[in-house]
Scaffold this motif. Sequence first.
Motif, PDB file in Angstrom:
ATOM      1  N   CYS A 106      -6.415 -25.915 -40.886  1.00 24.75           N
ATOM      2  CA  CYS A 106      -6.153 -26.753 -40.210  1.00 24.75           C
ATOM      3  C   CYS A 106      -6.689 -26.564 -38.855  1.00 24.75           C
ATOM      4  CB  CYS A 106      -4.644 -27.092 -39.923  1.00 24.75           C
ATOM      5  SG  CYS A 106      -3.844 -27.619 -41.237  1.00 24.75           S
ATOM      6  N   GLY A 107      -7.432 -27.478 -38.209  1.00 24.92           N
ATOM      7  CA  GLY A 107      -8.220 -27.420 -37.022  1.00 24.92           C
ATOM      8  C   GLY A 107      -6.984 -27.266 -35.828  1.00 24.92           C
ATOM      9  N   GLY A 108      -7.566 -27.168 -34.703  1.00 26.15           N
ATOM     10  CA  GLY A 108      -6.586 -26.982 -33.485  1.00 26.15           C
ATOM     11  C   GLY A 108      -5.829 -28.509 -33.288  1.00 26.15           C
ATOM     12  N   GLY A 109      -4.584 -28.014 -32.823  1.00 26.64           N
ATOM     13  CA  GLY A 109      -3.703 -29.321 -32.614  1.00 26.64           C
ATOM     14  C   GLY A 109      -3.103 -29.974 -33.858  1.00 26.64           C
ATOM     15  N   ASN A 110      -3.320 -29.012 -34.878  1.00 25.84           N
ATOM     16  CA  ASN A 110      -2.825 -29.223 -36.295  1.00 25.84           C
ATOM     17  C   ASN A 110      -2.216 -27.968 -36.843  1.00 25.84           C
ATOM     18  OD1 ASN A 110      -3.621 -32.352 -36.876  1.00 25.84           O
ATOM     19  ND2 ASN A 110      -5.486 -31.306 -36.252  1.00 25.84           N
ATOM     20  N   ALA A 120      -0.470 -33.313 -37.361  1.00 25.25           N
ATOM     21  CA  ALA A 120      -0.683 -33.162 -35.731  1.00 25.25           C
ATOM     22  C   ALA A 120       0.467 -32.408 -35.360  1.00 25.25           C
ATOM     23  CB  ALA A 120      -0.613 -34.530 -35.214  1.00 25.25           C
ATOM     24  N   CYS A 121       0.434 -31.577 -34.387  1.00 26.78           N
ATOM     25  CA  CYS A 121       1.707 -30.882 -33.825  1.00 26.78           C
ATOM     26  C   CYS A 121       2.455 -32.039 -32.969  1.00 26.78           C
ATOM     27  CB  CYS A 121       0.881 -29.776 -32.674  1.00 26.78           C
ATOM     28  SG  CYS A 121       0.110 -28.417 -33.237  1.00 26.78           S
ATOM     29  N   PRO A 122       3.754 -31.756 -32.782  1.00 24.37           N
ATOM     30  CA  PRO A 122       4.634 -32.707 -32.187  1.00 24.37           C
ATOM     31  C   PRO A 122       4.281 -32.817 -30.796  1.00 24.37           C
ATOM     32  CG  PRO A 122       5.903 -31.062 -33.426  1.00 24.37           C
ATOM     33  CD  PRO A 122       4.371 -30.804 -33.558  1.00 24.37           C
ATOM     34  N   TYR A 126       1.474 -27.325 -29.402  1.00 22.01           N
ATOM     35  CA  TYR A 126      -0.085 -27.344 -29.469  1.00 22.01           C
ATOM     36  C   TYR A 126      -0.433 -25.843 -30.472  1.00 22.01           C
ATOM     37  CZ  TYR A 126      -0.298 -23.080 -26.797  1.00 22.01           C
ATOM     38  OH  TYR A 126      -0.064 -21.622 -26.077  1.00 22.01           O
ATOM     39  N   ARG A 127      -1.416 -26.086 -30.989  1.00 15.66           N
ATOM     40  CA  ARG A 127      -2.182 -25.036 -31.718  1.00 15.66           C
ATOM     41  C   ARG A 127      -3.468 -24.936 -31.486  1.00 15.66           C
ATOM     42  NH1 ARG A 127      -4.582 -22.905 -35.722  1.00 15.66           N
ATOM     43  NH2 ARG A 127      -5.343 -24.724 -36.541  1.00 15.66           N
ATOM     44  N   ARG A 128      -4.221 -23.722 -31.207  1.00 14.74           N
ATOM     45  CA  ARG A 128      -5.687 -23.764 -30.950  1.00 14.74           C
ATOM     46  C   ARG A 128      -6.300 -23.314 -32.155  1.00 14.74           C
ATOM     47  NH1 ARG A 128      -4.891 -19.685 -26.071  1.00 14.74           N
ATOM     48  NH2 ARG A 128      -3.426 -21.104 -24.836  1.00 14.74           N
ATOM     49  N   ASP A 129      -7.644 -23.545 -32.280  1.00 22.48           N
ATOM     50  CA  ASP A 129      -8.549 -23.319 -33.290  1.00 22.48           C
ATOM     51  C   ASP A 129      -8.300 -21.954 -33.693  1.00 22.48           C
ATOM     52  OD1 ASP A 129      -9.533 -25.484 -34.724  1.00 22.48           O
ATOM     53  OD2 ASP A 129     -11.147 -25.842 -33.358  1.00 22.48           O
ATOM     54  N   ASN A 130      -8.305 -21.074 -32.897  1.00 19.56           N
ATOM     55  CA  ASN A 130      -8.532 -19.704 -32.901  1.00 19.56           C
ATOM     56  C   ASN A 130      -7.100 -18.938 -32.916  1.00 19.56           C
ATOM     57  OD1 ASN A 130      -7.708 -19.875 -30.329  1.00 19.56           O
ATOM     58  ND2 ASN A 130      -9.227 -18.206 -29.511  1.00 19.56           N
ATOM     59  N   VAL A 138       3.146 -23.864 -31.258  1.00 24.53           N
ATOM     60  CA  VAL A 138       3.990 -23.553 -30.290  1.00 24.53           C
ATOM     61  C   VAL A 138       4.454 -24.488 -28.997  1.00 24.53           C
ATOM     62  CG1 VAL A 138       3.372 -21.246 -30.871  1.00 24.53           C
ATOM     63  CG2 VAL A 138       1.839 -22.344 -29.249  1.00 24.53           C
ATOM     64  N   GLN A 139       5.323 -24.081 -28.578  1.00 22.75           N
ATOM     65  CA  GLN A 139       5.765 -24.964 -27.466  1.00 22.75           C
ATOM     66  C   GLN A 139       4.696 -24.870 -26.370  1.00 22.75           C
ATOM     67  OE1 GLN A 139       9.808 -24.530 -26.742  1.00 22.75           O
ATOM     68  NE2 GLN A 139       9.963 -26.578 -25.720  1.00 22.75           N
ATOM     69  N   CYS A 140       4.401 -26.040 -25.644  1.00 19.35           N
ATOM     70  CA  CYS A 140       3.517 -25.934 -24.489  1.00 19.35           C
ATOM     71  C   CYS A 140       4.367 -24.904 -23.238  1.00 19.35           C
ATOM     72  CB  CYS A 140       3.266 -27.215 -23.946  1.00 19.35           C
ATOM     73  SG  CYS A 140       2.292 -28.259 -24.868  1.00 19.35           S
TER      74      CYS A 140
END
Length: 144
Positions: A106-110, A120-122, A126-130, A138-140
């Motif tokens: 999955c790409g970043g944000g997913n 999609a992240c709630p 968030y979740r980054r590509d790397n 993970v929580q912002c």
Amino acid sequence: DCKVCPVGTAAASGEAECEACAPGKFSDVPEAPTCTLCPQGEHQDHPGSSECVACDPGTFAASRGSEGCDPCRAGAFSTGAGSTRCLSCESGLYQDEEGQTGCLRCGGGNYTASPAWCQACPPGEYRRDNDTRFDECVQCPAGF
């Protein structure tokens, strides 16, 4: 008169006529008394065949005597020819199409919500590509 049955056909002892092997079966020797079921991972959809054909990558044949191969379902894959089953995508990977040979990230944000799709992240996560974890967001941090 006795008739020699060619490959792709069979005749039981005492039978006057050679019968073409049915789909899902083959005969690779002349004078065969019976046709043989195609092995798992192979198929034959034509009558009168002398061989079976390996299933293409992304498909499988779980049972003997298959007339065709089934595509791997979404969330699963097979990499080589002649597969007898499909493998589920590992945790953090997905595949949203049938008949595939691998899984995707999955790409970043997913994140991987199931082996068959990304979600999609709630809000507030968030979740980054790397990121090394693909199966969770993970929580912002505070202030974002």
